[in-house]
Design a protein around this motif. Structure first.
Motif, PDB file in Angstrom:
ATOM      1  N   ASN A 124       0.809  -1.225   0.000  1.00  6.71           N
ATOM      2  CA  ASN A 124       0.000   0.000   0.000  1.00  6.71           C
ATOM      3  C   ASN A 124       0.842   1.275   0.000  1.00  6.71           C
ATOM      4  O   ASN A 124       0.282   2.362   0.079  1.00  6.71           O
ATOM      5  CB  ASN A 124      -0.934  -0.008   1.211  1.00  6.71           C
ATOM      6  CG  ASN A 124      -2.063  -1.002   1.057  1.00  6.71           C
ATOM      7  OD1 ASN A 124      -2.988  -0.786   0.276  1.00  6.71           O
ATOM      8  ND2 ASN A 124      -1.982  -2.111   1.784  1.00  6.71           N
ATOM      9  N   ARG A 148     -12.454   0.469   2.573  1.00  6.91           N
ATOM     10  CA  ARG A 148     -12.411  -0.909   2.077  1.00  6.91           C
ATOM     11  C   ARG A 148     -11.002  -1.362   1.702  1.00  6.91           C
ATOM     12  O   ARG A 148     -10.713  -2.555   1.694  1.00  6.91           O
ATOM     13  CB  ARG A 148     -13.327  -1.043   0.857  1.00  6.91           C
ATOM     14  CG  ARG A 148     -14.814  -1.002   1.207  1.00  6.91           C
ATOM     15  CD  ARG A 148     -15.671  -1.243  -0.013  1.00  6.91           C
ATOM     16  NE  ARG A 148     -15.470  -0.191  -1.022  1.00  6.91           N
ATOM     17  CZ  ARG A 148     -16.028  -0.205  -2.233  1.00  6.91           C
ATOM     18  NH1 ARG A 148     -16.794  -1.227  -2.594  1.00  6.91           N
ATOM     19  NH2 ARG A 148     -15.815   0.786  -3.075  1.00  6.91           N
ATOM     20  N   LYS A 149     -10.130  -0.422   1.404  1.00  6.51           N
ATOM     21  CA  LYS A 149      -8.765  -0.773   1.040  1.00  6.51           C
ATOM     22  C   LYS A 149      -7.827  -0.789   2.246  1.00  6.51           C
ATOM     23  O   LYS A 149      -6.642  -1.066   2.102  1.00  6.51           O
ATOM     24  CB  LYS A 149      -8.249   0.200  -0.012  1.00  6.51           C
ATOM     25  CG  LYS A 149      -8.979   0.085  -1.345  1.00  6.51           C
ATOM     26  CD  LYS A 149      -8.375   1.019  -2.380  1.00  6.51           C
ATOM     27  CE  LYS A 149      -9.073   0.877  -3.729  1.00  6.51           C
ATOM     28  NZ  LYS A 149      -8.485   1.793  -4.749  1.00  6.51           N
ATOM     29  N   ARG A 151      -7.238   1.898   4.275  1.00  4.91           N
ATOM     30  CA  ARG A 151      -6.695   3.203   4.643  1.00  4.91           C
ATOM     31  C   ARG A 151      -7.457   3.770   5.830  1.00  4.91           C
ATOM     32  O   ARG A 151      -8.686   3.733   5.871  1.00  4.91           O
ATOM     33  CB  ARG A 151      -6.776   4.174   3.466  1.00  4.91           C
ATOM     34  CG  ARG A 151      -6.021   5.483   3.714  1.00  4.91           C
ATOM     35  CD  ARG A 151      -5.690   6.180   2.424  1.00  4.91           C
ATOM     36  NE  ARG A 151      -4.930   7.404   2.671  1.00  4.91           N
ATOM     37  CZ  ARG A 151      -4.317   8.107   1.725  1.00  4.91           C
ATOM     38  NH1 ARG A 151      -4.367   7.691   0.461  1.00  4.91           N
ATOM     39  NH2 ARG A 151      -3.656   9.205   2.027  1.00  4.91           N
ATOM     40  N   TYR A 208      -2.399   3.248   7.088  1.00  5.32           N
ATOM     41  CA  TYR A 208      -3.251   2.085   6.825  1.00  5.32           C
ATOM     42  C   TYR A 208      -3.428   1.258   8.090  1.00  5.32           C
ATOM     43  O   TYR A 208      -2.610   1.307   9.013  1.00  5.32           O
ATOM     44  CB  TYR A 208      -2.648   1.224   5.711  1.00  5.32           C
ATOM     45  CG  TYR A 208      -2.933   1.768   4.327  1.00  5.32           C
ATOM     46  CD1 TYR A 208      -3.927   1.213   3.519  1.00  5.32           C
ATOM     47  CD2 TYR A 208      -2.221   2.849   3.827  1.00  5.32           C
ATOM     48  CE1 TYR A 208      -4.204   1.724   2.264  1.00  5.32           C
ATOM     49  CE2 TYR A 208      -2.487   3.375   2.572  1.00  5.32           C
ATOM     50  CZ  TYR A 208      -3.481   2.802   1.787  1.00  5.32           C
ATOM     51  OH  TYR A 208      -3.758   3.311   0.553  1.00  5.32           O
TER      52      TYR A 208
END
Length: 344
Positions: A124, A148-149, A151, A208
């Motif tokens: 990431n 959703r990622k 972060r 993240y």
């Protein structure tokens, strides 16, 4: 990759046991909790480690020395005055500035996959990655919300109930880029949760959150300390602890002596060079440290005895934690969470 392990905390929530012992040296299944952290680091190829010290520093130095026994190389950063979690990392900047590094808590019990955590961080292109764990009790930890990622979109350190917006909490395990070191003020008290992470989030930094599927427990108070002891005996964490399993979930060191008519109830652990007198019953979830002397016709239920503890004849103990070198005298009963430590 190098690692900074935070080992300077005073452990006030574990008083009186930590009045004479640094919190990372508190034993879980007869080994200091910090020992499990060092072994997990080595398991994932992290062998260059810095420990910051403040409370009872000599006890950590004298036990771990240069770390060779655990397959790591340990350096120490002494903090005469506590600098906070981020401030302690800043003090060790010269050690950490060469590349991506880990920060871990010296009093957290975990078998987290550090390799997977580091891979997530790199994938990431994060500046900082926080290992997150879903828990039921959230008020003692920083709660974190991610998209959703992964972060981080929101973070509050030790929130009120009205501020709780997620079950994911900050474990105190981080992967960081060396550029983060410049964001921490030098020679000043600074914490990640209350200062650095909110500021990074406000600046739009690449922070993240990595969800931890492995075991994690913050051994910072008595209830969590008891839970960690129970969980390791129940096999909920993939870490080694000493002792030979003589029957299912009953571990006894080969040097221990068990008298006639002794009852051992699973799960329990009997440490090195301990002696258990005849007719005694060692109940479930009891951990007995090294060089303990347990008298005759004594009953221990759900107890944790540290090293060099003496319990005389006809004693009944239930739900007790007994500190190093303590003695419990003959023919008494102690129940429900009493803590005894003669080193006060």
């Amino acid at each position: 990759m190098r690692a900074m392990v935070m080992a300077a905390g005073a452990g006030t929530r574990l008083h009186p046991l930590t009045l004479s012992l640094p919190k990372p040296m508190v034993p879980i299944a007869n080994r200091p909790v910090l020992e499990y952290t060092l072994e997990n680091l080595r398991r994932h190829g992290v062998t260059e480690v810095m420990l910051n010290l403040h409370s009872h520093p000599r006890k950590i130095r004298s036990y771990f020395k240069d770390g060779k026994r655990w397959g790591v190389r340990i350096r120490y950063s002494q903090e005469p005055e506590l600098l906070g979690t981020a401030g302690g990392v800043k003090k060790a900047a010269a050690f950490l500035k060469g590349g991506t590094f880990l920060v871990m808590s010296g009093d957290g019990l975990t078998d987290i996959d550090l390799t997977a955590l580091a891979d997530f961080h790199k994938k990431n292109r994060a500046q900082a990655t926080i290992a997150l764990k879903s828990v039921d009790s959230r008020l003692e930890y920083g709660v974190t919300l991610t998209d959703r990622k992964g972060r981080v979109t929101r973070f509050i350190e030790k929130p009120r109930w009205s501020d709780v917006f997620s079950s994911q909490v900050n474990t105190g395990i981080y992967v960081m880029e060396p550029s983060m070191l410049s964001k921490i003020p030098a020679k000043k008290v600074c914490d990640f949760g209350s200062e650095l992470w909110p500021r990074l989030l406000k600046e739009g930094g690449r922070m993240y959150g990595y969800p931890v599927g492995h075991y994690w427990c913050d051994v910072g108070n008595f209830s969590e300390y008891r839970r960690a002891q129970k969980d390791i005996l129940d096999g909920k964490i993939g870490l080694f602890f000493p002792g030979r399993m003589i029957r299912p979930r009953i571990w006894v060191d080969e040097s221990a002596a068990i008298g006639r008519g002794v009852t051992l109830e699973a799960p329990c652990l009997i440490g090195k060079n301990s002696r258990i007198g005849q007719g005694t019953r060692i109940g479930a979830y009891t951990v007995i440290g090294t060089h303990a002397r347990i008298g005759r016709n004594t009953v221990l239920n759900n107890c944790t005895l540290w090293n060099n503890v003496t319990v005389d004849n006809r004693v009944h103990l239930a739900n007790c934690i007994i500190g190093h070198n303590a003695r419990v005298t003959e023919s008494i009963s102690v129940h429900e969470g009493i803590v005894i430590d003669i080193n006060r």
